[in-house]
Design a protein around this motif. Sequence first.
Motif, PDB file in Angstrom:
ATOM      1  N   LYS A 176       2.272 -79.691  -0.793  1.00 17.23           N
ATOM      2  CA  LYS A 176       1.902 -78.652  -1.766  1.00 17.23           C
ATOM      3  C   LYS A 176       3.055 -77.664  -1.944  1.00 17.23           C
ATOM      4  O   LYS A 176       3.351 -77.237  -3.066  1.00 17.23           O
ATOM      5  N   ASP A 180       4.928 -76.919  -5.443  1.00 18.59           N
ATOM      6  CA  ASP A 180       5.035 -75.553  -5.987  1.00 18.59           C
ATOM      7  C   ASP A 180       6.485 -75.194  -6.275  1.00 18.59           C
ATOM      8  O   ASP A 180       6.796 -74.568  -7.296  1.00 18.59           O
ATOM      9  N   LYS A 185       2.713 -80.906 -10.835  1.00 21.41           N
ATOM     10  CA  LYS A 185       1.266 -80.900 -10.741  1.00 21.41           C
ATOM     11  C   LYS A 185       0.832 -81.553  -9.429  1.00 21.41           C
ATOM     12  O   LYS A 185       1.326 -82.631  -9.086  1.00 21.41           O
ATOM     13  N   ASP A 187      -2.612 -82.043  -8.570  1.00 19.80           N
ATOM     14  CA  ASP A 187      -4.066 -82.161  -8.653  1.00 19.80           C
ATOM     15  C   ASP A 187      -4.632 -83.004  -7.517  1.00 19.80           C
ATOM     16  O   ASP A 187      -5.736 -82.766  -7.051  1.00 19.80           O
ATOM     17  N   HIS A 190      -5.618 -80.876  -4.552  1.00 19.86           N
ATOM     18  CA  HIS A 190      -6.611 -79.819  -4.659  1.00 19.86           C
ATOM     19  C   HIS A 190      -7.881 -80.174  -3.896  1.00 19.86           C
ATOM     20  O   HIS A 190      -8.490 -81.216  -4.123  1.00 19.86           O
TER      21      HIS A 190
END
Length: 212
Positions: A176, A180, A185, A187, A190
């Motif tokens: 992650k 960032d 992305k 997703d 998440h």
Amino acid sequence: MRPTQILSSEHRVIEVVLDSLEQMVIRSRGTYTLDRALAEQFVDFIRTFADGCHHGKEENHLFTALEEKGASRENGPVGVMLHEHTLGRNFVGQMSANIKAAALGDKVALQIFLINAEGYIQLLRAHILKEDQILFPLADSLFTDEDQIRIGASFDHVESHHMGEGTHQKYLDLAKSLADEFGVKADALHGLVSCGCSHSKKQQSVNQTQAV
């Protein structure tokens, strides 16, 4: 969750990191520089999560179970996957060997790092596609319910004994962080606190029980 579903879930995490690595290559080609800390984080993720954990589950447990069903380790889909694991390690070895010099401004080392990073990205994307679309459906067609339970238990063992508590989450967090950094992305990450392995779910259950 079947063992192949666990491995496919891990593929989604690896794909996020491949997308991030691709963006770092683009950035480095534009600036003729390499961020040593970020480059080392990519190599660490690949060696520990993608190769040590994910490929370790495949090579030591899934592929072994497929051999027991008649699949050849030298030929066929298992042999192809093993060969590609070796190719990937060669790419990453070259990346790792050239990080320090590239970060210090050696243009030849930078080029070697970038070429091998691009090679690794291309290899792994095609490799993941083959596993998701060919090898895993084949495995599920051959394995009995008892086989699935046994392989799943072996995956738990990898998590608890080979990787160690908290290691999986550490690398999900790193994935992650890299996404960032490069505006990728993520997703697939998440709400993901594990890669679907029952070991992590067991640990979550223990934590929840302790919290109560």
